[in-house]
Design a protein around this motif. Structure first.
Motif, PDB file in Angstrom:
ATOM      1  N   ARG A   1      20.851  44.034 -25.466  1.00 26.17           N
ATOM      2  CA  ARG A   1      20.992  45.096 -24.471  1.00 26.17           C
ATOM      3  C   ARG A   1      22.227  44.867 -23.618  1.00 26.17           C
ATOM      4  O   ARG A   1      22.976  45.809 -23.332  1.00 26.17           O
ATOM      5  CB  ARG A   1      19.738  45.164 -23.590  1.00 26.17           C
ATOM      6  CG  ARG A   1      18.484  45.494 -24.364  1.00 26.17           C
ATOM      7  CD  ARG A   1      17.393  45.998 -23.465  1.00 26.17           C
ATOM      8  NE  ARG A   1      17.741  47.279 -22.884  1.00 26.17           N
ATOM      9  CZ  ARG A   1      16.882  48.017 -22.190  1.00 26.17           C
ATOM     10  NH1 ARG A   1      15.639  47.598 -22.014  1.00 26.17           N
ATOM     11  NH2 ARG A   1      17.251  49.159 -21.669  1.00 26.17           N
ATOM     12  N   PHE A   2      22.450  43.598 -23.191  1.00 24.82           N
ATOM     13  CA  PHE A   2      23.631  43.305 -22.393  1.00 24.82           C
ATOM     14  C   PHE A   2      24.907  43.590 -23.181  1.00 24.82           C
ATOM     15  O   PHE A   2      25.885  44.126 -22.638  1.00 24.82           O
ATOM     16  CB  PHE A   2      23.626  41.845 -21.921  1.00 24.82           C
ATOM     17  CG  PHE A   2      22.781  41.619 -20.705  1.00 24.82           C
ATOM     18  CD1 PHE A   2      23.038  42.297 -19.520  1.00 24.82           C
ATOM     19  CD2 PHE A   2      21.721  40.729 -20.747  1.00 24.82           C
ATOM     20  CE1 PHE A   2      22.255  42.098 -18.399  1.00 24.82           C
ATOM     21  CE2 PHE A   2      20.931  40.528 -19.617  1.00 24.82           C
ATOM     22  CZ  PHE A   2      21.195  41.209 -18.438  1.00 24.82           C
ATOM     23  N   THR A   3      24.896  43.243 -24.459  1.00 26.02           N
ATOM     24  CA  THR A   3      26.061  43.515 -25.299  1.00 26.02           C
ATOM     25  C   THR A   3      26.325  45.013 -25.386  1.00 26.02           C
ATOM     26  O   THR A   3      27.481  45.464 -25.301  1.00 26.02           O
ATOM     27  CB  THR A   3      25.843  42.948 -26.718  1.00 26.02           C
ATOM     28  OG1 THR A   3      25.584  41.541 -26.637  1.00 26.02           O
ATOM     29  CG2 THR A   3      27.070  43.187 -27.581  1.00 26.02           C
ATOM     30  N   ARG A   4      25.242  45.782 -25.517  1.00 24.49           N
ATOM     31  CA  ARG A   4      25.392  47.237 -25.558  1.00 24.49           C
ATOM     32  C   ARG A   4      25.916  47.767 -24.223  1.00 24.49           C
ATOM     33  O   ARG A   4      26.759  48.658 -24.189  1.00 24.49           O
ATOM     34  CB  ARG A   4      24.049  47.890 -25.893  1.00 24.49           C
ATOM     35  CG  ARG A   4      24.168  49.390 -26.145  1.00 24.49           C
ATOM     36  CD  ARG A   4      22.916  49.968 -26.767  1.00 24.49           C
ATOM     37  NE  ARG A   4      21.780  49.970 -25.853  1.00 24.49           N
ATOM     38  CZ  ARG A   4      20.750  49.140 -25.932  1.00 24.49           C
ATOM     39  NH1 ARG A   4      20.698  48.213 -26.891  1.00 24.49           N
ATOM     40  NH2 ARG A   4      19.753  49.207 -25.059  1.00 24.49           N
ATOM     41  N   TYR A   5      25.429  47.196 -23.121  1.00 22.28           N
ATOM     42  CA  TYR A   5      25.905  47.618 -21.800  1.00 22.28           C
ATOM     43  C   TYR A   5      27.402  47.341 -21.658  1.00 22.28           C
ATOM     44  O   TYR A   5      28.162  48.198 -21.184  1.00 22.28           O
ATOM     45  CB  TYR A   5      25.151  46.881 -20.695  1.00 22.28           C
ATOM     46  CG  TYR A   5      23.716  47.312 -20.519  1.00 22.28           C
ATOM     47  CD1 TYR A   5      23.284  48.560 -20.963  1.00 22.28           C
ATOM     48  CD2 TYR A   5      22.781  46.485 -19.912  1.00 22.28           C
ATOM     49  CE1 TYR A   5      21.962  48.964 -20.805  1.00 22.28           C
ATOM     50  CE2 TYR A   5      21.464  46.883 -19.750  1.00 22.28           C
ATOM     51  CZ  TYR A   5      21.065  48.117 -20.201  1.00 22.28           C
ATOM     52  OH  TYR A   5      19.761  48.517 -20.045  1.00 22.28           O
ATOM     53  N   PHE A   6      27.807  46.116 -22.045  1.00 23.04           N
ATOM     54  CA  PHE A   6      29.227  45.766 -21.937  1.00 23.04           C
ATOM     55  C   PHE A   6      30.092  46.697 -22.782  1.00 23.04           C
ATOM     56  O   PHE A   6      31.194  47.090 -22.378  1.00 23.04           O
ATOM     57  CB  PHE A   6      29.456  44.314 -22.346  1.00 23.04           C
ATOM     58  CG  PHE A   6      28.952  43.310 -21.348  1.00 23.04           C
ATOM     59  CD1 PHE A   6      29.156  43.498 -19.993  1.00 23.04           C
ATOM     60  CD2 PHE A   6      28.264  42.182 -21.753  1.00 23.04           C
ATOM     61  CE1 PHE A   6      28.684  42.593 -19.064  1.00 23.04           C
ATOM     62  CE2 PHE A   6      27.784  41.265 -20.844  1.00 23.04           C
ATOM     63  CZ  PHE A   6      28.006  41.469 -19.479  1.00 23.04           C
ATOM     64  N   HIS A   7      29.594  47.038 -23.959  1.00 21.54           N
ATOM     65  CA  HIS A   7      30.343  47.953 -24.830  1.00 21.54           C
ATOM     66  C   HIS A   7      30.475  49.329 -24.171  1.00 21.54           C
ATOM     67  O   HIS A   7      31.562  49.934 -24.200  1.00 21.54           O
ATOM     68  CB  HIS A   7      29.630  48.076 -26.179  1.00 21.54           C
ATOM     69  CG  HIS A   7      30.268  49.073 -27.100  1.00 21.54           C
ATOM     70  ND1 HIS A   7      31.497  48.851 -27.709  1.00 21.54           N
ATOM     71  CD2 HIS A   7      29.859  50.319 -27.505  1.00 21.54           C
ATOM     72  CE1 HIS A   7      31.815  49.908 -28.435  1.00 21.54           C
ATOM     73  NE2 HIS A   7      30.837  50.813 -28.333  1.00 21.54           N
ATOM     74  N   GLN A   8      29.381  49.815 -23.565  1.00 23.02           N
ATOM     75  CA  GLN A   8      29.428  51.123 -22.917  1.00 23.02           C
ATOM     76  C   GLN A   8      30.339  51.104 -21.691  1.00 23.02           C
ATOM     77  O   GLN A   8      31.074  52.065 -21.439  1.00 23.02           O
ATOM     78  CB  GLN A   8      28.014  51.554 -22.531  1.00 23.02           C
ATOM     79  CG  GLN A   8      27.138  51.897 -23.738  1.00 23.02           C
ATOM     80  CD  GLN A   8      25.685  52.113 -23.349  1.00 23.02           C
ATOM     81  OE1 GLN A   8      25.147  51.425 -22.489  1.00 23.02           O
ATOM     82  NE2 GLN A   8      25.049  53.082 -23.984  1.00 23.02           N
ATOM     83  N   ILE A   9      30.306  49.993 -20.942  1.00 24.99           N
ATOM     84  CA  ILE A   9      31.200  49.872 -19.779  1.00 24.99           C
ATOM     85  C   ILE A   9      32.658  49.830 -20.238  1.00 24.99           C
ATOM     86  O   ILE A   9      33.540  50.465 -19.644  1.00 24.99           O
ATOM     87  CB  ILE A   9      30.846  48.619 -18.959  1.00 24.99           C
ATOM     88  CG1 ILE A   9      29.467  48.786 -18.315  1.00 24.99           C
ATOM     89  CG2 ILE A   9      31.902  48.350 -17.898  1.00 24.99           C
ATOM     90  CD1 ILE A   9      28.928  47.524 -17.673  1.00 24.99           C
ATOM     91  N   SER A  10      32.917  49.074 -21.315  1.00 21.17           N
ATOM     92  CA  SER A  10      34.275  48.998 -21.859  1.00 21.17           C
ATOM     93  C   SER A  10      34.765  50.375 -22.316  1.00 21.17           C
ATOM     94  O   SER A  10      35.910  50.755 -22.070  1.00 21.17           O
ATOM     95  CB  SER A  10      34.315  48.014 -23.035  1.00 21.17           C
ATOM     96  OG  SER A  10      35.589  48.007 -23.638  1.00 21.17           O
ATOM     97  N   THR A  11      33.871  51.129 -22.954  1.00 22.67           N
ATOM     98  CA  THR A  11      34.224  52.491 -23.378  1.00 22.67           C
ATOM     99  C   THR A  11      34.537  53.370 -22.180  1.00 22.67           C
ATOM    100  O   THR A  11      35.484  54.175 -22.206  1.00 22.67           O
ATOM    101  CB  THR A  11      33.069  53.103 -24.195  1.00 22.67           C
ATOM    102  OG1 THR A  11      32.780  52.264 -25.317  1.00 22.67           O
ATOM    103  CG2 THR A  11      33.443  54.493 -24.694  1.00 22.67           C
ATOM    104  N   SER A  12      33.757  53.224 -21.106  1.00 18.87           N
ATOM    105  CA  SER A  12      33.984  54.023 -19.897  1.00 18.87           C
ATOM    106  C   SER A  12      35.332  53.689 -19.254  1.00 18.87           C
ATOM    107  O   SER A  12      36.053  54.585 -18.808  1.00 18.87           O
ATOM    108  CB  SER A  12      32.855  53.775 -18.894  1.00 18.87           C
ATOM    109  OG  SER A  12      31.608  54.127 -19.450  1.00 18.87           O
ATOM    110  N   ILE A  13      35.678  52.396 -19.212  1.00 22.43           N
ATOM    111  CA  ILE A  13      36.970  51.986 -18.641  1.00 22.43           C
ATOM    112  C   ILE A  13      38.121  52.524 -19.498  1.00 22.43           C
ATOM    113  O   ILE A  13      39.163  52.939 -18.983  1.00 22.43           O
ATOM    114  CB  ILE A  13      37.036  50.454 -18.522  1.00 22.43           C
ATOM    115  CG1 ILE A  13      36.014  49.975 -17.478  1.00 22.43           C
ATOM    116  CG2 ILE A  13      38.433  49.994 -18.136  1.00 22.43           C
ATOM    117  CD1 ILE A  13      35.862  48.479 -17.394  1.00 22.43           C
TER     118      ILE A  13
END
Length: 364
Positions: free
Chosen positions: A85-97
């Motif tokens: 889940r954390f990995t998915r969160y980081f990926h989504q945050i990276s996509t947002s940035i």
């Protein structure tokens, strides 16, 4: 996320206890033991007593060990789920940035757990978009203004060349006529100098850095001096500038730059005030802050224009001619000077009265 992990841990404990009390010490003990003994006899080729002894050694005498093993396995499963889940969160945050960097038009969306971060990223996105729009609009206004100035420069320049040519060709013209032509040429030359100075203002605006040289300033005397200096601009329209201050106020500021602020505001007030009207300049000091107000009577400034009045290259007069206004930098520069002092400058316009208010910390 934390709540979910706690719930999973509780479930792990419950499952572990269930296995212990059901399969080892509970209602399922006999079927489980029979199945294990049967497995040992048929698959491992052990006799009945050896199989029963193996069951006792492995399960009855090592209950805590099996509970610990089961708990560790469950913890590993929990860790894997959380890490995923954390990995998915980081990926989504990276996509947002990345969307921010690419100036994407799409709204940033994150999982419900990251709602606070989604709001902050969208706020940043909206601010960046507004800055980009403002910069683009300012650049367009600047380009339009340069075109207008370039066009307006031709008018006085053409007149100067024309009158100088007449003076050069008719050297024996009457003195009165010659003086008239010289006066007109001088007037057009002054206008040409003003337009060229506006070009320099446009060029310098983005290059200047405001460095303050502060000193103690008697504000009363400074405002009266500013009002007196504008008499030549006030007199032709029958206007007056009146300073009304009930107390002696001293502020710690950069006098030269603050005078430029007051000059810009007063010049703007004169340009847009009614004939035979009075521009009132007042000041008061409270809570270690000094408020200086310029009130003039004229046309009410619409709210949409009032919000843009301190933006660079914005002019209230949208007419093509630059006779009634400069490069649209005076109030923008004034705003930067006031902000450099740690103050604010605001404008309000209602019922034909416009008030510019400058707030400067008294002892900043």
């Amino acid at each position: 996320m934390v709540v979910q992990i706690i719930i999973i841990l509780l479930l792990a404990i419950i499952i572990g206890l269930f296995i212990n009390f059901a399969f080892i010490d509970g209602v399922l003990q006999a079927p489980f033991a029979d199945a294990f003994v049967d497995f040992c006899e048929k698959v491992l080729q052990l006799d009945y007593f050896a199989a029963q002894n193996a069951y006792n050694v492995l399960f009855q005498q090592n209950k805590p060990l099996w509970l610990a093993i089961g708990f560790i396995v469950l913890l590993l499963i929990i860790f894997y789920i959380a890490l995923s889940r954390f990995t998915r969160y980081f990926h989504q945050i990276s996509t947002s940035i990345t969307m921010l960097a690419d100036e994407s038009d799409k709204e940033i969306q994150l999982p419900e757990e990251l709602d606070f971060l989604e709001k902050k990223l969208n706020d940043v996105k909206n601010k960046l978009e507004k800055r980009a729009r403002d910069a683009q609009e300012a650049e367009q206004r600047k380009n339009d203004l340069v075109v207008y100035l370039a066009h307006d420069i031709k008018t006085p320049l053409t007149s100067i060349i024309g009158y100088l040519s007449l003076l050069d060709e008719a050297r024996d013209m009457p003195i009165e006529q010659k003086e008239k032509y010289v006066a007109i040429t001088l007037e057009k030359s002054n206008r040409l100098e003003q337009l060229i100075n506006e070009f320099f203002d446009i060029t310098r605006f983005n290059l200047q850095s405001i460095v303050l040289e502060k000193d103690l300033i008697p504000l009363n005397y400074m405002l009266m001096q500013v009002a007196d200096e504008f008499y030549p601009l006030l007199a032709p329209k029958g206007q007056k500038a009146v300073v009304k201050i009930d107390e002696e106020i001293n502020i710690y500021a950069d006098g030269h730059k603050l005078a430029r602020v007051f000059n810009n505001i007063l010049k703007n007030a004169i340009a847009y005030s009614d004939s035979n009207s009075t521009i009132e300049i007042s000041a008061k000091s409270e809570n270690n802050q000094t408020y200086i107000s310029f009130t003039n009577t004229g046309k009410t400034i619409p709210p949409e224009k009032l919000n843009m009045i301190f933006e660079k290259f914005y002019r209230l007069d949208n007419a093509r001619s630059t006779q009634t206004g400069g490069a649209g930098l005076g109030l923008a520069i004034s705003n930067e000077i006031v902000q450099a002092h740690g103050g604010t400058i605001t404008a309000a316009s209602n019922n034909g009265k416009t008030v510019f208010t400058v707030m400067i910390p008294t002892n900043s």
